[in-house]
Design an enzyme around this catalytic site. Structure first.
Site, PDB file in Angstrom:
ATOM      1  N   LYS A  70     -23.434  72.028 -17.359  1.00 16.37           N
ATOM      2  CA  LYS A  70     -24.245  72.191 -16.140  1.00 16.37           C
ATOM      3  C   LYS A  70     -23.748  71.190 -15.106  1.00 16.37           C
ATOM      4  O   LYS A  70     -23.530  70.020 -15.437  1.00 16.37           O
ATOM      5  CB  LYS A  70     -25.730  71.956 -16.421  1.00 16.37           C
ATOM      6  CG  LYS A  70     -26.563  72.109 -15.133  1.00 16.37           C
ATOM      7  CD  LYS A  70     -28.062  72.088 -15.369  1.00 16.37           C
ATOM      8  CE  LYS A  70     -28.614  70.689 -15.437  1.00 16.37           C
ATOM      9  NZ  LYS A  70     -30.086  70.653 -15.332  1.00 16.37           N
ATOM     10  N   ASP A 225     -33.987  59.386 -12.959  1.00 16.90           N
ATOM     11  CA  ASP A 225     -32.905  60.021 -13.713  1.00 16.90           C
ATOM     12  C   ASP A 225     -31.538  59.621 -13.162  1.00 16.90           C
ATOM     13  O   ASP A 225     -30.579  60.369 -13.265  1.00 16.90           O
ATOM     14  CB  ASP A 225     -33.077  61.550 -13.714  1.00 16.90           C
ATOM     15  CG  ASP A 225     -33.036  62.112 -12.292  1.00 16.90           C
ATOM     16  OD1 ASP A 225     -33.029  61.309 -11.333  1.00 16.90           O
ATOM     17  OD2 ASP A 225     -32.991  63.350 -12.151  1.00 16.90           O
ATOM     18  N   SER A 296     -37.881  60.784 -19.449  1.00 18.73           N
ATOM     19  CA  SER A 296     -37.024  61.972 -19.403  1.00 18.73           C
ATOM     20  C   SER A 296     -35.886  61.787 -18.415  1.00 18.73           C
ATOM     21  O   SER A 296     -36.118  61.478 -17.242  1.00 18.73           O
ATOM     22  CB  SER A 296     -37.873  63.176 -18.973  1.00 18.73           C
ATOM     23  OG  SER A 296     -37.062  64.217 -18.493  1.00 18.73           O
TER      24      SER A 296
HETATM   25  N1  LIG Z   1     -35.911  64.035 -15.798  1.00 19.84           N
HETATM   26  C1  LIG Z   1     -35.347  65.164 -15.467  1.00 19.84           C
HETATM   27  O1  LIG Z   1     -34.863  65.907 -16.307  1.00 19.84           O
HETATM   28  C2  LIG Z   1     -35.317  65.572 -14.031  1.00 19.84           C
HETATM   29  C3  LIG Z   1     -34.955  66.873 -13.680  1.00 19.84           C
HETATM   30  C4  LIG Z   1     -34.981  67.249 -12.338  1.00 19.84           C
HETATM   31  C5  LIG Z   1     -35.335  66.322 -11.353  1.00 19.84           C
HETATM   32  N2  LIG Z   1     -35.642  65.035 -11.710  1.00 19.84           N
HETATM   33  C6  LIG Z   1     -36.007  64.043 -10.700  1.00 19.84           C
HETATM   34  O2  LIG Z   1     -37.354  64.294 -10.315  1.00 19.84           O
HETATM   35  C7  LIG Z   1     -37.572  63.814  -8.991  1.00 19.84           C
HETATM   36  C8  LIG Z   1     -38.275  64.875  -8.181  1.00 19.84           C
HETATM   37  O3  LIG Z   1     -37.483  66.048  -8.092  1.00 19.84           O
HETATM   38  P1  LIG Z   1     -38.020  67.328  -7.250  1.00 19.84           P
HETATM   39  O4  LIG Z   1     -37.002  68.398  -7.444  1.00 19.84           O
HETATM   40  O5  LIG Z   1     -39.438  67.618  -7.575  1.00 19.84           O
HETATM   41  O6  LIG Z   1     -37.916  66.711  -5.781  1.00 19.84           O
HETATM   42  P2  LIG Z   1     -38.766  67.124  -4.496  1.00 19.84           P
HETATM   43  O7  LIG Z   1     -38.035  66.519  -3.354  1.00 19.84           O
HETATM   44  O8  LIG Z   1     -39.018  68.592  -4.485  1.00 19.84           O
HETATM   45  O9  LIG Z   1     -40.179  66.384  -4.718  1.00 19.84           O
HETATM   46  C9  LIG Z   1     -40.345  64.989  -4.722  1.00 19.84           C
HETATM   47  C10 LIG Z   1     -41.721  64.690  -4.137  1.00 19.84           C
HETATM   48  O10 LIG Z   1     -42.026  63.304  -4.315  1.00 19.84           O
HETATM   49  C11 LIG Z   1     -42.710  62.850  -3.148  1.00 19.84           C
HETATM   50  N3  LIG Z   1     -42.608  61.394  -3.111  1.00 19.84           N
HETATM   51  C12 LIG Z   1     -41.522  60.617  -2.834  1.00 19.84           C
HETATM   52  N4  LIG Z   1     -41.832  59.308  -2.988  1.00 19.84           N
HETATM   53  C13 LIG Z   1     -43.144  59.248  -3.367  1.00 19.84           C
HETATM   54  C14 LIG Z   1     -44.036  58.197  -3.661  1.00 19.84           C
HETATM   55  N5  LIG Z   1     -43.651  56.916  -3.609  1.00 19.84           N
HETATM   56  N6  LIG Z   1     -45.311  58.501  -4.009  1.00 19.84           N
HETATM   57  C15 LIG Z   1     -45.732  59.790  -4.048  1.00 19.84           C
HETATM   58  N7  LIG Z   1     -44.912  60.848  -3.776  1.00 19.84           N
HETATM   59  C16 LIG Z   1     -43.646  60.586  -3.435  1.00 19.84           C
HETATM   60  C17 LIG Z   1     -41.995  63.575  -2.012  1.00 19.84           C
HETATM   61  O11 LIG Z   1     -42.794  63.599  -0.844  1.00 19.84           O
HETATM   62  C18 LIG Z   1     -41.806  64.968  -2.631  1.00 19.84           C
HETATM   63  O12 LIG Z   1     -42.907  65.806  -2.386  1.00 19.84           O
HETATM   64  C19 LIG Z   1     -36.169  63.428  -8.459  1.00 19.84           C
HETATM   65  O13 LIG Z   1     -36.038  62.035  -8.553  1.00 19.84           O
HETATM   66  C20 LIG Z   1     -35.214  64.108  -9.413  1.00 19.84           C
HETATM   67  O14 LIG Z   1     -33.996  63.416  -9.505  1.00 19.84           O
HETATM   68  C21 LIG Z   1     -35.657  64.645 -13.015  1.00 19.84           C
END
Ligand SMILES: NC(=O)c1ccc[n+]([C@@H]2O[C@H](COP(=O)([O-])OP(=O)(O)OC[C@H]3O[C@@H](n4cnc5c(N)ncnc54)[C@H](O)[C@@H]3O)[C@@H](O)[C@H]2O)c1
Length: 330
Positions: A70, A225, A296
């Site tokens: 991926k 992550d 995660s």
């Molecule tokens: N662990 C995993 O397997 C995995 C997989 C995918 C994404 N992620 C991570 O998850 C996170 C979110 O991804 P997404 O696709 O939902 O992004 P996204 O941009 O759709 O959503 C993130 C949200 O967090 C909010 N936000 C930012 N800082 C904040 C804070 N301090 N307090 C409250 N809200 C806050 C933003 O306004 C936004 O609505 C990213 O960091 C991404 O790298 C992790």
């Protein structure tokens, strides 16, 4: 097996064939295979850009008869495009033939929600009723969908986001979709009320204070992550049972990466990997008042097991195969 054609599979074709219940089964099995040592999966490799990054995630699962890679980005400042987008290629390990090139964005969202769901199944209290969300972007939706499968007793959601309108929209969506109560909240109120807390922001400093977390809470720490990202006060990690999806990846880029680098925690503070829990080798929650954390980072084996299930379903009959786009690369 002889192959000629490589299938090109879009997100709408995947969405029609594969949902969260399927993803939860695939991801639980993926964690089990990983826990049994039946997966070849080097840690993901990162390219860093000014505004984000690109990760490459290879895996071979011999017992599933599949290999693949991926490629996935994270660009938190994207406005029109999603923060996270991905492409998955599936490869026949016997010949190396590229079986399919498919959208990985929907699968990424689903398998990340499914990982939270499986972690909650094994780590959260069975009587969990209140789920708090910090960050309600794309991943938060699949986190809630997943939780409602493995912890169907959840009756209330509290949602906090920097963007207040997003928190309101998430609550309207969640209440209607799952028939639960859902209300926007401050971070502190959401954390204090949570039986299960989901942190899913791109934060680079703690947004959850130790004193807000009550005994018995389970935290799915999803957002961190990549190196430098963190969402939890390190004191939480010192008093909790911390389960990583993969120690090597998590220590480099998960919730534990910053406190480890700062010497605030050590490997001894980490209980085990989720595969150890799913295979029954380790028990992470021994008391109802224990705080548990699932760190995660996202494993390639989660993606490949979901992608294989999609591929198998979409190519299972001649009729199904005929409706897919295929290409001869050579
Ligand atoms: N662990 C995993 O397997 C995995 C997989 C995918 C994404 N992620 C991570 O998850 C996170 C979110 O991804 P997404 O696709 O939902 O992004 P996204 O941009 O759709 O959503 C993130 C949200 O967090 C909010 N936000 C930012 N800082 C904040 C804070 N301090 N307090 C409250 N809200 C806050 C933003 O306004 C936004 O609505 C990213 O960091 C991404 O790298 C992790």
């Amino acid at each position: 097996m002889a192959h000629n054609d490589t299938y090109l599979i879009t997100s709408s074709e995947i969405e029609a064939a594969f949902g969260m219940p399927d993803a939860v089964k695939c991801v639980e099995n993926a964690f089990r295979l990983y826990g049994e040592g039946k997966v070849q999966m080097p840690p993901k490799v990162y390219l860093t850009f000014e505004k984000g990054d690109l990760r490459c995630m290879p895996v071979h699962a011999p017992t599933l008869g599949i290999a693949g890679v991926k490629n996935v980005n994270v660009h938190a400042t994207n406005r029109e495009l999603p923060t996270v987008m991905a492409l998955i290629s599936l490869v026949d390990p016997e010949t190396g033939f590229p079986l399919a090139v498919m959208d990985g964005t929907y699968i990424t969202n689903l398998r990340t929600g499914a990982a939270g769901a499986v972690a909650a199944k094994y780590l959260a209290r069975q009587d969990a009723e209140v789920a708090g969300f910090l960050g309600v972007g794309r991943q938060a939706q699949t986190q809630l969908d997943g939780l409602m499968i493995t912890r169907p007793g959840i009756r209330k959601v509290l949602a906090c986001d920097l963007d207040a309108e997003k928190a309101r929209a998430f609550c309207r969506w969640g209440a209607e979709r799952h028939g639960i109560e859902a209300a926007p909240s401050s971070a502190e109120a959401a954390v204090r009320a949570s039986d299960i807390l989901v942190t899913v922001t791109p934060a680079r400093e703690p947004i959850v204070r130790d004193e807000w977390v009550r005994p018995g809470t389970h935290i799915n720490a999803i957002g961190a992550d990549a190196p430098g990202k963190q969402e939890l006060d390190p004191s939480i990690l010192r008093r909790a049972q911390v389960v990583t999806d993969n120690w090597e990846q998590a220590s480099h880029s998960g919730e534990i990466n910053v406190p480890l680098a700062q010497g605030l925690i050590t490997r001894e503070d980490i209980a085990c990997d989720i595969g150890d829990v799913v295979t029954g080798r380790k028990t992470a929650r021994s008391r109802p008042d224990q705080v548990t954390v699932f760190d995660s980072t996202g494993l390639a084996v989660q993606d490949i097991s979901c992608a294989l299930a999609v591929y198998a379903k979409l190519t299972s009959t001649e009729g199904a195969r005929a409706s897919l786009t295929r290409i001869r690369f050579f």
